[in-house]
Scaffold this active site. Structure first.
Site, PDB file in Angstrom:
ATOM      1  N   THR A 167       0.828  -1.214   0.000  1.00  0.00           N
ATOM      2  CA  THR A 167       0.000   0.000   0.000  1.00  0.00           C
ATOM      3  C   THR A 167       0.860   1.260   0.000  1.00  0.00           C
ATOM      4  O   THR A 167       0.365   2.353  -0.221  1.00  0.00           O
ATOM      5  CB  THR A 167      -0.913   0.041   1.242  1.00  0.00           C
ATOM      6  OG1 THR A 167      -0.081  -0.035   2.406  1.00  0.00           O
ATOM      7  CG2 THR A 167      -1.909  -1.110   1.240  1.00  0.00           C
ATOM      8  N   ASP A 308       0.742  -3.506  18.305  1.00  0.00           N
ATOM      9  CA  ASP A 308       0.640  -3.027  16.917  1.00  0.00           C
ATOM     10  C   ASP A 308       1.224  -1.627  16.784  1.00  0.00           C
ATOM     11  O   ASP A 308       0.750  -0.814  16.004  1.00  0.00           O
ATOM     12  CB  ASP A 308      -0.829  -3.062  16.441  1.00  0.00           C
ATOM     13  CG  ASP A 308      -0.962  -2.818  14.943  1.00  0.00           C
ATOM     14  OD1 ASP A 308       0.033  -3.007  14.219  1.00  0.00           O
ATOM     15  OD2 ASP A 308      -2.056  -2.426  14.498  1.00  0.00           O
ATOM     16  N   LYS A 335       3.063   5.268  15.937  1.00  0.00           N
ATOM     17  CA  LYS A 335       1.768   4.971  16.550  1.00  0.00           C
ATOM     18  C   LYS A 335       1.794   5.065  18.070  1.00  0.00           C
ATOM     19  O   LYS A 335       0.767   5.312  18.690  1.00  0.00           O
ATOM     20  CB  LYS A 335       1.346   3.545  16.184  1.00  0.00           C
ATOM     21  CG  LYS A 335       0.631   3.398  14.857  1.00  0.00           C
ATOM     22  CD  LYS A 335       0.079   1.974  14.790  1.00  0.00           C
ATOM     23  CE  LYS A 335      -0.529   1.664  13.447  1.00  0.00           C
ATOM     24  NZ  LYS A 335      -0.986   0.253  13.399  1.00  0.00           N
ATOM     25  N   TRP A 394      -0.632   6.857   9.309  1.00  0.00           N
ATOM     26  CA  TRP A 394       0.154   7.165   8.104  1.00  0.00           C
ATOM     27  C   TRP A 394      -0.066   8.588   7.624  1.00  0.00           C
ATOM     28  O   TRP A 394       0.703   9.071   6.776  1.00  0.00           O
ATOM     29  CB  TRP A 394      -0.198   6.173   6.972  1.00  0.00           C
ATOM     30  CG  TRP A 394      -1.639   6.284   6.650  1.00  0.00           C
ATOM     31  CD1 TRP A 394      -2.657   5.549   7.176  1.00  0.00           C
ATOM     32  CD2 TRP A 394      -2.245   7.267   5.813  1.00  0.00           C
ATOM     33  NE1 TRP A 394      -3.859   6.021   6.721  1.00  0.00           N
ATOM     34  CE2 TRP A 394      -3.630   7.065   5.869  1.00  0.00           C
ATOM     35  CE3 TRP A 394      -1.743   8.298   5.012  1.00  0.00           C
ATOM     36  CZ2 TRP A 394      -4.537   7.865   5.164  1.00  0.00           C
ATOM     37  CZ3 TRP A 394      -2.638   9.094   4.315  1.00  0.00           C
ATOM     38  CH2 TRP A 394      -4.021   8.873   4.390  1.00  0.00           C
ATOM     39  N   CYS A 602     -15.628 -10.728   8.111  1.00  0.00           N
ATOM     40  CA  CYS A 602     -16.727  -9.839   7.694  1.00  0.00           C
ATOM     41  C   CYS A 602     -16.671  -8.551   8.510  1.00  0.00           C
ATOM     42  O   CYS A 602     -16.878  -7.449   8.006  1.00  0.00           O
ATOM     43  CB  CYS A 602     -18.096 -10.492   7.927  1.00  0.00           C
ATOM     44  SG  CYS A 602     -18.253 -12.162   7.279  1.00  0.00           S
ATOM     45  N   HIS A 606     -17.251  -4.693   7.379  1.00  0.00           N
ATOM     46  CA  HIS A 606     -18.664  -4.317   7.552  1.00  0.00           C
ATOM     47  C   HIS A 606     -19.008  -3.919   8.976  1.00  0.00           C
ATOM     48  O   HIS A 606     -20.145  -3.531   9.237  1.00  0.00           O
ATOM     49  CB  HIS A 606     -19.562  -5.486   7.122  1.00  0.00           C
ATOM     50  CG  HIS A 606     -19.484  -5.807   5.657  1.00  0.00           C
ATOM     51  ND1 HIS A 606     -19.997  -4.976   4.687  1.00  0.00           N
ATOM     52  CD2 HIS A 606     -18.942  -6.863   4.996  1.00  0.00           C
ATOM     53  CE1 HIS A 606     -19.787  -5.523   3.484  1.00  0.00           C
ATOM     54  NE2 HIS A 606     -19.139  -6.658   3.647  1.00  0.00           N
TER      55      HIS A 606
HETATM   56  N1  PQQ Z   1      -2.991   0.926   6.743  1.00  0.00           N
HETATM   57  C1  PQQ Z   1      -3.769   1.907   7.226  1.00  0.00           C
HETATM   58  C2  PQQ Z   1      -4.490   2.795   6.326  1.00  0.00           C
HETATM   59  O1  PQQ Z   1      -4.132   2.836   5.151  1.00  0.00           O
HETATM   60  O2  PQQ Z   1      -5.421   3.463   6.799  1.00  0.00           O
HETATM   61  C3  PQQ Z   1      -3.746   1.902   8.580  1.00  0.00           C
HETATM   62  C4  PQQ Z   1      -2.912   0.839   8.928  1.00  0.00           C
HETATM   63  C5  PQQ Z   1      -2.456   0.248   7.758  1.00  0.00           C
HETATM   64  C6  PQQ Z   1      -2.514   0.349  10.187  1.00  0.00           C
HETATM   65  O3  PQQ Z   1      -2.890   0.904  11.230  1.00  0.00           O
HETATM   66  C7  PQQ Z   1      -1.670  -0.782  10.232  1.00  0.00           C
HETATM   67  O4  PQQ Z   1      -1.311  -1.256  11.313  1.00  0.00           O
HETATM   68  C8  PQQ Z   1      -1.214  -1.379   9.014  1.00  0.00           C
HETATM   69  N2  PQQ Z   1      -0.394  -2.425   9.157  1.00  0.00           N
HETATM   70  C9  PQQ Z   1       0.097  -3.043   8.086  1.00  0.00           C
HETATM   71  C10 PQQ Z   1       1.030  -4.177   8.329  1.00  0.00           C
HETATM   72  O5  PQQ Z   1       1.279  -4.445   9.491  1.00  0.00           O
HETATM   73  O6  PQQ Z   1       1.520  -4.780   7.376  1.00  0.00           O
HETATM   74  C11 PQQ Z   1      -0.229  -2.619   6.796  1.00  0.00           C
HETATM   75  C12 PQQ Z   1      -1.081  -1.519   6.605  1.00  0.00           C
HETATM   76  C13 PQQ Z   1      -1.354  -1.150   5.193  1.00  0.00           C
HETATM   77  O7  PQQ Z   1      -0.866  -1.850   4.313  1.00  0.00           O
HETATM   78  O8  PQQ Z   1      -2.037  -0.191   4.868  1.00  0.00           O
HETATM   79  C14 PQQ Z   1      -1.597  -0.865   7.754  1.00  0.00           C
END
Ligand code: PQQ
Length: 675
Positions: A167, A308, A335, A394, A602, A606
């Site tokens: 992402t 996390d 975080k 992020w 789900c 959702h």
């Molecule tokens: N991605 C978002 C977002 O785009 O809103 C928020 C988060 C992610 C998180 O809070 C995560 O902890 C997170 N963690 C991972 C991971 O541990 O691999 C990936 C991602 C991601 O790919 O967006 C997020």
């Protein structure tokens, strides 16, 4: 104008020298964070505190998407590049808002469940006539910036069994494109890789956590890291985590790349590394040699992550005076709720201070180790503050050297965690459907006791203190842009784009956006006019299941300038069918249906039926009865696969569907207000 010859001439000039030279004027926005230091501070001041009230819309562009938009557009000489959900790329003439081309990499949308947090993309990179796209399914793709034609593509994933996705935005410098990946909630081993920008050939790779210690270590940094993990947890089978899913920052001064690493997989350290340990390099900033990818130093912000607490949040490189002495630092708000100032020449801790209330540590000692509160690891039930969405996620912060302040989107999204008693480490098949909440976390979620909030903070990194704040109505607000016009721009969860006085936080201007805004804005000059562009589109992890607007417009780019008079597009009201009623069920199926609802994930998209009003994905407590009575049709080879709905064929049985129906209607009936 956007003739092919001119685009070609323009974009082929973008290289590391161009990006560095642009910092003198900020005319263009050539890289995701504006400059290599990722300051998101523009020197442009045509738009300023005196005239920002005259800012008006010049054009809007419909991205035709319904998922989260997280990328800041790139703009060079009036040519704009924007990534949309599932990595659809749009090239746009920034003068007029007309499309030049678009490119859809053809990500299999029914596999969206392989990532945790929406089908998002945090941006693109430009280099010598190419646009680099890191696709959700793990491909790195180079496009011809003039035509959108694909030039090369390479698979960045080390295996397709584990649930890797991407992402983050690629970063490019000195002919290298660097990208990480996501997946720690599903069990992966994180790594970053550099590819040749011309050919796509791999140049170097660095893993963020050690692999199987019975095999040779890739390098000395892995050997050192393995000493901080307990092998009895066999962490290498599911991968251990550490996915570097967002921040990768190139430092031309020191020729280093700083990687922000992710959380542990599973979150619960007792399961991952039973006798404890720091579990390097989780929750860390790691400096690599930009040419070779070799480890240089690390600073671990969250030793032995249990919550996390990723350190993937965007970094800012700054040269500031601390106690009178000039220092090269990294400014970082991961975080875990502390604002860090780190010496980037050697990774030495300078200072850390919490920017919201936290309950896992009281502070950091002089050596840069957190002073933990024991309950944060040992309590049977623990309201994790910050929660897993982080005190800052992020959404990029910005740093204005004229005010000396960092503009930080801060938040509180509480979650109440209990150790998952039935969790068996490494038992879940890698990438198994439903891995999100049952597979590789090791905690169960209980209703939180505190209420969420979101605020914009102006933070003084030298004195580690808040200077001003704006309280928002919801968490999950946008990233920030700051300018030499003494302005801060931020989009909000409740659907506004707002300008504040950078010195004191006074609101000077705002416009509605028709959907929640989470991305940060860009600013640039075309001819002699300063423009500001923001791509809006509610989503991301919190946005899947929560909302703070009454509207649900598609993803849209808005571009503003002084005196702009374009009309806003019509806003589409968010409508639901009211609380679900009329689906027949047997109450004894409700409990098991709930287990399936969680195990099949789900709930991740959702939410809980009838609780909240849904995010960018509908809450199943607010649909017409026919949607739920025809659930079987929707689950198996269903009609919503191209919107990201998984195909549950072979994964759920006909009997499961009946139980899911009972859980959905039964839950709604239980909470329906009695009239
Ligand atoms: N991605 C978002 C977002 O785009 O809103 C928020 C988060 C992610 C998180 O809070 C995560 O902890 C997170 N963690 C991972 C991971 O541990 O691999 C990936 C991602 C991601 O790919 O967006 C997020």
């Amino acid at each position: 104008d956007a003739k092919p010859d001119r685009i070609k001439a323009t974009i082929s000039r973008v290289d590391s020298d161009f990006i560095e030279a642009n910092t003198k004027t900020s005319r263009n926005w050539p890289t995701v964070g504006l400059d290599y230091a990722e300051t998101r501070f523009s020197k442009l001041n045509q738009i300023n505190t005196d005239n920002v009230r005259d800012l008006g819309l010049v054009w809007s562009y419909n991205l035709e998407s319904s998922r989260g938009i997280e990328a800041t557009p790139l703009v060079v000489d009036g040519i704009m590049y924007q990534s949309a959900p599932w990595n659809v790329v749009h090239a746009i003439d920034a003068r007029t808002g007309t499309k030049i081309w678009s490119f859809d990499p053809g990500v299999d949308r029914s596999k969206t469940y392989r990532g945790c947090c929406d089908a998002v993309s945090r941006g693109l990179a430009l280099y010598k006539g190419k646009v680099f796209v890191a696709a959700y399914d793990g491909r790195l793709i180079a496009l011809d910036a003039t035509t959108g034609a694909k030039l090369w593509e390479t698979d960045t994933l080390i295996d397709h069994e584990h649930s890797y996705t991407i992402t983050g935005a690629p970063r490019v410098f000195n002919g290298k494109v660097v990208i990480g990946q996501s997946g720690a909630e599903y069990g992966v081993r994180g790594y970053v890789t550099a590819y040749d920008s011309e050919t796509g050939h791999q140049l170097w790779r660095w893993f963020t956590v050690p692999g199987d210690p019975s095999k040779p270590f890739e390098d000395a940094s892995m050997e050192a890291a393995a000493k901080t993990w307990d092998p009895s947890g066999k962490y290498w089978i599911n991968g251990g985590g550490g996915a570097p899913w967002d921040s990768i920052t190139f430092d031309p001064d020191l020729n280093m790349v700083y990687v922000g690493t992710g959380n542990g997989g599973p979150w619960n350290r007792k399961l991952r590394s039973p006798s404890g340990g720091d579990n390097l390099y989780l929750g860390s900033i790691v400096a690599l040699n930009a040419d070779t990818g070799r480890y240089i130093w690390h600073y671990q912000e969250t030793p032995g992550d249990n919550w996390d607490y990723t350190s993937t949040q965007p970094m800012i490189l700054a040269d500031i005076k601390i106690d009178g002495a000039p220092r090269k630092v990294i400014l970082h708000a991961p975080k875990n709720g502390f604002f860090f100032v780190i010496d980037r020449t050697n990774g030495k801790f300078i200072s850390a201070k919490n920017f919201v209330d936290v309950n896992w540590a009281t502070g950091y000692d002089a050596n840069g180790r957190p002073i933990e509160l024991p309950a944060a690891r040992d309590a049977d039930q623990y309201e994790s503050i910050p929660g897993p969405d982080g005190a800052h996620n992020w959404q990029p912060m910005s740093f204005n050297p004229l005010t000396g302040l960092v503009y930080l989107p801060a938040q509180h999204i509480p979650v109440n965690l209990s150790p998952e008693k039935s969790f068996v480490q490494n038992a879940a098949a890698p990438g198994k459907l439903g891995g999100l909440l049952g597979g590789n976390i090791g905690f169960v979620f209980n209703p939180p006791k505190s209420a969420p909030f979101g605020r914009l903070l102006a933070w003084d990194p030298v004195h580690q203190k808040e200077v001003w704040r704006v309280e928002h109505v919801s968490p999950w607000n946008g990233g920030t842009l700051t300018t030499a016009g003494n302005l801060v721009f931020q989009g909000t969860a409740d659907g506004r784009f707002v300008a504040y006085d950078a010195a004191n936080g006074t609101k000077l201007w705002e416009m509605p956006t028709g959907t929640g805004a989470v991305a940060a804005a860009a600013t640039y000059m075309v001819d002699d006019r300063q423009y500001i562009s923001i791509a809006v589109g509610w989503g991301g992890s919190y946005g899947l299941t929560h909302r703070a607007t009454e509207y649900q417009n598609p993803g849209t780019i808005y571009t503003y300038a002084l005196g702009g008079t374009a009309k806003l597009p019509a806003f589409v009201k968010y409508q639901t069918d009211g609380l679900l009623q009329g689906v027949k069920y047997d109450p004894k199926d409700i409990r098991e249906g709930g287990e399936i609802y969680v195990a099949a994930a789900c709930v991740a998209c959702h939410g809980v039926p009838g609780v909240g009003r849904g995010g960018n994905i509908i809450n199943l407590g607010y649909v017409g009865a026919e949607e739920i009575t025809s659930l079987r049709h929707i689950l198996f080879h269903g009609p919503f696969r191209d919107q990201g709905m998984p195909d549950f064929s072979g994964k759920l049985t006909e009997g499961d569907v009946v139980k899911l129906q009972a859980f959905i209607q039964g839950t709604v009936d239980a909470i329906r207000p009695k009239s």
